[in-house]
Design a protein around this motif. Structure first.
Motif, mmCIF file in Angstrom:
data_model
loop_
_atom_site.group_PDB
_atom_site.id
_atom_site.type_symbol
_atom_site.label_atom_id
_atom_site.label_comp_id
_atom_site.label_asym_id
_atom_site.label_seq_id
_atom_site.Cartn_x
_atom_site.Cartn_y
_atom_site.Cartn_z
ATOM 1 N N ARG A 230 31.810 40.634 34.037
ATOM 2 C CA ARG A 230 32.154 42.036 33.756
ATOM 3 C C ARG A 230 31.339 42.507 32.557
ATOM 4 N NH1 ARG A 230 36.370 42.840 29.770
ATOM 5 N NH2 ARG A 230 37.269 40.861 29.021
ATOM 6 N N PRO A 231 31.089 43.803 32.443
ATOM 7 C CA PRO A 231 30.225 44.298 31.364
ATOM 8 C C PRO A 231 30.898 44.231 30.004
ATOM 9 C CG PRO A 231 31.151 46.122 32.614
ATOM 10 C CD PRO A 231 31.543 44.881 33.350
ATOM 11 N N SER A 232 30.079 44.370 28.989
ATOM 12 C CA SER A 232 30.596 44.392 27.625
ATOM 13 C C SER A 232 31.478 45.615 27.426
ATOM 14 C CB SER A 232 29.425 44.429 26.629
ATOM 15 O OG SER A 232 29.896 44.573 25.315
ATOM 16 N N ASP A 233 32.519 45.432 26.637
ATOM 17 C CA ASP A 233 33.464 46.527 26.403
ATOM 18 C C ASP A 233 33.505 46.962 24.949
ATOM 19 O OD1 ASP A 233 34.592 44.305 25.314
ATOM 20 O OD2 ASP A 233 36.325 44.229 26.660
ATOM 21 N N GLY A 234 32.465 46.609 24.188
ATOM 22 C CA GLY A 234 32.412 46.999 22.787
ATOM 23 C C GLY A 234 33.127 46.061 21.846
ATOM 24 N N LYS A 235 33.732 45.009 22.382
ATOM 25 C CA LYS A 235 34.470 44.064 21.538
ATOM 26 C C LYS A 235 33.667 42.810 21.205
ATOM 27 C CE LYS A 235 38.937 45.470 23.505
ATOM 28 N NZ LYS A 235 40.158 45.014 24.239
ATOM 29 N N LEU A 236 32.471 42.694 21.764
ATOM 30 C CA LEU A 236 31.689 41.480 21.574
ATOM 31 C C LEU A 236 30.816 41.554 20.323
ATOM 32 C CD1 LEU A 236 30.481 40.836 25.240
ATOM 33 C CD2 LEU A 236 32.414 39.780 24.047
ATOM 34 N N GLN A 237 30.480 40.376 19.784
ATOM 35 C CA GLN A 237 29.535 40.286 18.679
ATOM 36 C C GLN A 237 28.117 40.534 19.215
ATOM 37 O OE1 GLN A 237 30.404 39.798 15.433
ATOM 38 N NE2 GLN A 237 32.537 39.896 16.151
ATOM 39 N N PRO A 238 27.170 40.904 18.344
ATOM 40 C CA PRO A 238 25.800 41.177 18.810
ATOM 41 C C PRO A 238 25.172 40.025 19.580
ATOM 42 C CG PRO A 238 26.085 41.994 16.569
ATOM 43 C CD PRO A 238 27.341 41.245 16.912
ATOM 44 N N ASP A 239 25.372 38.781 19.103
ATOM 45 C CA ASP A 239 24.766 37.654 19.822
ATOM 46 C C ASP A 239 25.424 37.456 21.189
ATOM 47 O OD1 ASP A 239 27.194 36.804 18.843
ATOM 48 O OD2 ASP A 239 26.434 35.008 17.852
ATOM 49 N N GLU A 240 26.706 37.757 21.297
ATOM 50 C CA GLU A 240 27.387 37.667 22.589
ATOM 51 C C GLU A 240 26.883 38.743 23.541
ATOM 52 O OE1 GLU A 240 31.670 35.931 20.939
ATOM 53 O OE2 GLU A 240 31.341 38.088 21.104
ATOM 54 N N ASP A 241 26.719 39.960 23.034
ATOM 55 C CA ASP A 241 26.175 41.052 23.852
ATOM 56 C C ASP A 241 24.776 40.719 24.357
ATOM 57 O OD1 ASP A 241 27.901 43.205 24.351
ATOM 58 O OD2 ASP A 241 27.750 43.908 22.285
ATOM 59 N N ARG A 242 23.952 40.136 23.473
ATOM 60 C CA ARG A 242 22.569 39.827 23.833
ATOM 61 C C ARG A 242 22.520 38.783 24.953
ATOM 62 N NH1 ARG A 242 21.123 39.531 19.058
ATOM 63 N NH2 ARG A 242 21.283 37.294 18.697
ATOM 64 N N LEU A 243 23.331 37.745 24.841
ATOM 65 C CA LEU A 243 23.342 36.709 25.872
ATOM 66 C C LEU A 243 23.937 37.219 27.178
ATOM 67 C CD1 LEU A 243 24.223 33.204 24.372
ATOM 68 C CD2 LEU A 243 22.268 33.856 25.720
ATOM 69 N N LEU A 244 24.999 38.021 27.084
ATOM 70 C CA LEU A 244 25.631 38.547 28.291
ATOM 71 C C LEU A 244 24.654 39.416 29.074
ATOM 72 C CD1 LEU A 244 28.234 38.739 29.951
ATOM 73 C CD2 LEU A 244 28.861 40.761 28.600
ATOM 74 N N ALA A 245 23.834 40.190 28.362
ATOM 75 C CA ALA A 245 22.863 41.055 29.038
ATOM 76 C C ALA A 245 21.821 40.240 29.805
ATOM 77 C CB ALA A 245 22.175 41.953 28.014
ATOM 78 N N LEU A 246 21.568 39.015 29.370
ATOM 79 C CA LEU A 246 20.571 38.165 30.022
ATOM 80 C C LEU A 246 21.162 37.305 31.139
ATOM 81 C CD1 LEU A 246 18.722 36.902 26.808
ATOM 82 C CD2 LEU A 246 17.860 38.578 28.445
ATOM 83 N N ALA A 247 22.486 37.268 31.214
ATOM 84 C CA ALA A 247 23.162 36.369 32.164
ATOM 85 C C ALA A 247 23.185 36.994 33.558
ATOM 86 C CB ALA A 247 24.581 36.065 31.675
ATOM 87 N N ASN A 248 22.089 36.865 34.282
ATOM 88 C CA ASN A 248 21.972 37.465 35.615
ATOM 89 C C ASN A 248 22.178 36.461 36.748
ATOM 90 O OD1 ASN A 248 19.666 35.946 35.377
ATOM 91 N ND2 ASN A 248 18.236 37.674 35.564
ATOM 92 N N GLY A 249 22.625 35.257 36.395
ATOM 93 C CA GLY A 249 22.842 34.240 37.422
ATOM 94 C C GLY A 249 21.593 33.496 37.822
ATOM 95 N N GLN A 250 20.434 33.859 37.250
ATOM 96 C CA GLN A 250 19.169 33.218 37.580
ATOM 97 C C GLN A 250 18.675 32.313 36.442
ATOM 98 O OE1 GLN A 250 17.966 33.855 40.805
ATOM 99 N NE2 GLN A 250 19.964 34.883 40.832
ATOM 100 N N ARG A 251 19.402 32.311 35.335
ATOM 101 C CA ARG A 251 19.006 31.506 34.180
ATOM 102 C C ARG A 251 20.088 30.480 33.853
ATOM 103 N NH1 ARG A 251 17.224 36.702 31.628
ATOM 104 N NH2 ARG A 251 14.964 36.644 31.370
ATOM 105 N N THR A 252 19.635 29.299 33.448
ATOM 106 C CA THR A 252 20.566 28.265 33.004
ATOM 107 C C THR A 252 20.909 28.482 31.529
ATOM 108 O OG1 THR A 252 18.792 26.787 32.281
ATOM 109 C CG2 THR A 252 19.508 26.615 34.593
ATOM 110 N N VAL A 253 21.841 27.682 31.048
ATOM 111 C CA VAL A 253 22.186 27.736 29.626
ATOM 112 C C VAL A 253 20.940 27.473 28.776
ATOM 113 C CG1 VAL A 253 23.524 26.613 27.794
ATOM 114 C CG2 VAL A 253 24.581 27.039 30.026
#
Length: 428
Positions: A230-253
């Motif tokens: 689910r998308p960010s809802d404004g409650k995440l830290q900047p580093d969490e937002d940055r990683l979530l934006a990259l998490a497209n299911g095509q990249r590993t940890v």
């Protein structure tokens, strides 16, 4: 090179031709002791005593039956010099100590190479690293990238420190295999000049290992794919937002860590928080693939207490000593530029004490500004603020020594390290 003994499936021994020469001084009766499958331990019976020349193995052990963290802690406290090698199915890893402090680390695992660390942390591209390796040995790849303007000195320092820390943590985490302790002086040139606090590395490794075991309940390894749920809802830290934006299911940890210039541990920690918050999911397969079933200011009057003043004064003298040695070789300008760039990037330390500080032309901080920053930050420095101050200044010192080691001849580098050690001893 030591001769090899071969044991065939029938239990018969075979040996290299030179084995007889090496065993001749050891003639006598020996008792074979029960041990780890990777060992053949034979004890002379009755013992003769005596010593052998260095380098020599002074301790062998089974990593599954003895905690290596306890051994390393003892080696650090006893100011031991030598090399600890861990031989496991994943290859050999080693950490070299000099008077109890970490000076170098090595690994046979290709993923632990500095070239891989540079790419994984996002500080160099694969093509730039391969180009540097084409005409240079692996030990020079970082310095070559700096000379070509493709890498900053403080980023190289961060990668080398991270490389050593990762190898160190893997050794501490080892739960199988054999280890040996070799009594020998470090080589004059073991790659980049490095000196890291064994106690700090050990504490950080133990903390991370405990945390990682918790994270592994949901993220079993670094090769799982991460997908935004689910998308960010404004409650995440900047580093969490940055990683979530990259998490497209095509990249590993691991790939997300590289894209975000994070270590695997830091990326795993952030992704674990995203999983706990319901923002992401992980899978063994890429998204869309068909899967088989798997799994305030409050400057304290104590800010300028005697211990803090002594710590700042001592490190100020150390920084000046390092800068004078580099200046004597005519390289003061580039040395200070690299150091101040590293301080500005906050890549040396997260301590608030160092925010906004720069080294002057003499290589020193303004002691009054350091103490003022310490006073401002003291409420956030925990139960031992002076120790936190010392650690922050130590981080700067280790980087300056690293930089100086790249600019000085081996003998001058060693003499400087001895002088710094003598100055540090006044604090103890």
């Amino acid at each position: 090179m030591s001769a090899r003994i071969r044991v065939d499936p029938g239990g018969r021994l075979g040996a290299d031709p030179e084995l007889g020469t090496q065993l001749r001084p050891r003639s006598g009766a020996f008792q074979l002791l029960p041990s780890n499958p990777d060992f053949l331990l034979a004890l002379r019976s009755p013992p003769l005593g005596g010593q052998s020349d260095r380098p020599r193995v002074v301790l062998v052990g089974d990593a599954s039956g003895f905690p290596l963290s306890d051994l390393i802690a003892f080696l650090g406290q006893s100011r031991w010099t030598g090399t600890l090698r861990v031989h496991s199915p994943g290859g050999e890893r080693a950490v070299t100590l000099q008077e109890g402090e970490v000076r170098a680390a090595s690994s046979e695992d290709p993923t632990d190479r500095l070239s891989e660390v540079l790419v994984r942390m996002g500080h160099a591209s694969r093509s730039d690293v391969e180009e540097a390796l084409r005409d240079n040995p692996p030990s020079r790849v970082g310095r070559v990238l700096v000379e070509r303007g493709l890498l900053q000195s403080h980023d190289l320092w961060a990668c080398v420190s991270h490389q050593v820390s990762e190898i160190f943590q893997t050794i501490v985490l080892a739960r199988e295999g054999a280890f040996t302790l070799v009594d020998q002086e470090p080589e004059d040139r073991m790659g980049p000049s490095l000196q890291l606090s064994t106690q700090s590395l050990l504490m950080d490794a133990i903390r991370k290992i405990d945390e990682l075991q918790h994270f592994r309940q949901r993220i079993p390894h670094g090769r799982v794919y991460v997908t935004k749920k689910r998308p960010s809802d404004g409650k995440l830290q900047p580093d969490e937002d940055r990683l979530l934006a990259l998490a497209n299911g095509q990249r590993t940890v691991l790939e997300l860590a590289q894209a975000s210039k994070l270590s695997e541990f830091d990326a795993t920690k952030i992704i674990f928080r995203l999983l706990e918050g319901g923002y992401a999911t992980v899978s063994e397969l890429k998204h869309g693939e068909v899967a088989a079933p798997t799994r305030g200011r409050a400057a304290s009057r104590g800010a300028e207490s005697e211990p803090a003043v002594r710590v700042v004064a001592t490190f100020d003298e150390i920084f000046g000593e390092i800068a004078r040695e580099v200046a004597s070789k005519g390289m003061a300008r580039e040395f200070l530029e690299a150091a101040n760039a590293a301080l500005a990037s906050r890549s040396l330390s997260e301590s608030p004490v160092l925010i906004g500080l720069t080294l002057g032309a003499d290589g020193r901080f303004d002691a009054r500004k350091v103490l003022d920053m310490y006073g401002r930050a003291r409420p956030s420095l925990g139960s031992e603020p002076v120790a936190s101050l010392r650690q922050a200044l130590s981080d700067v010192m280790f980087f300056l020594l690293f930089q100086a080691g790249e600019m000085l001849e081996s003998r001058a580098d060693e003499d400087l390290a001895r002088r710094v050690k003598d100055l540090l001893a006044t604090l103890d």
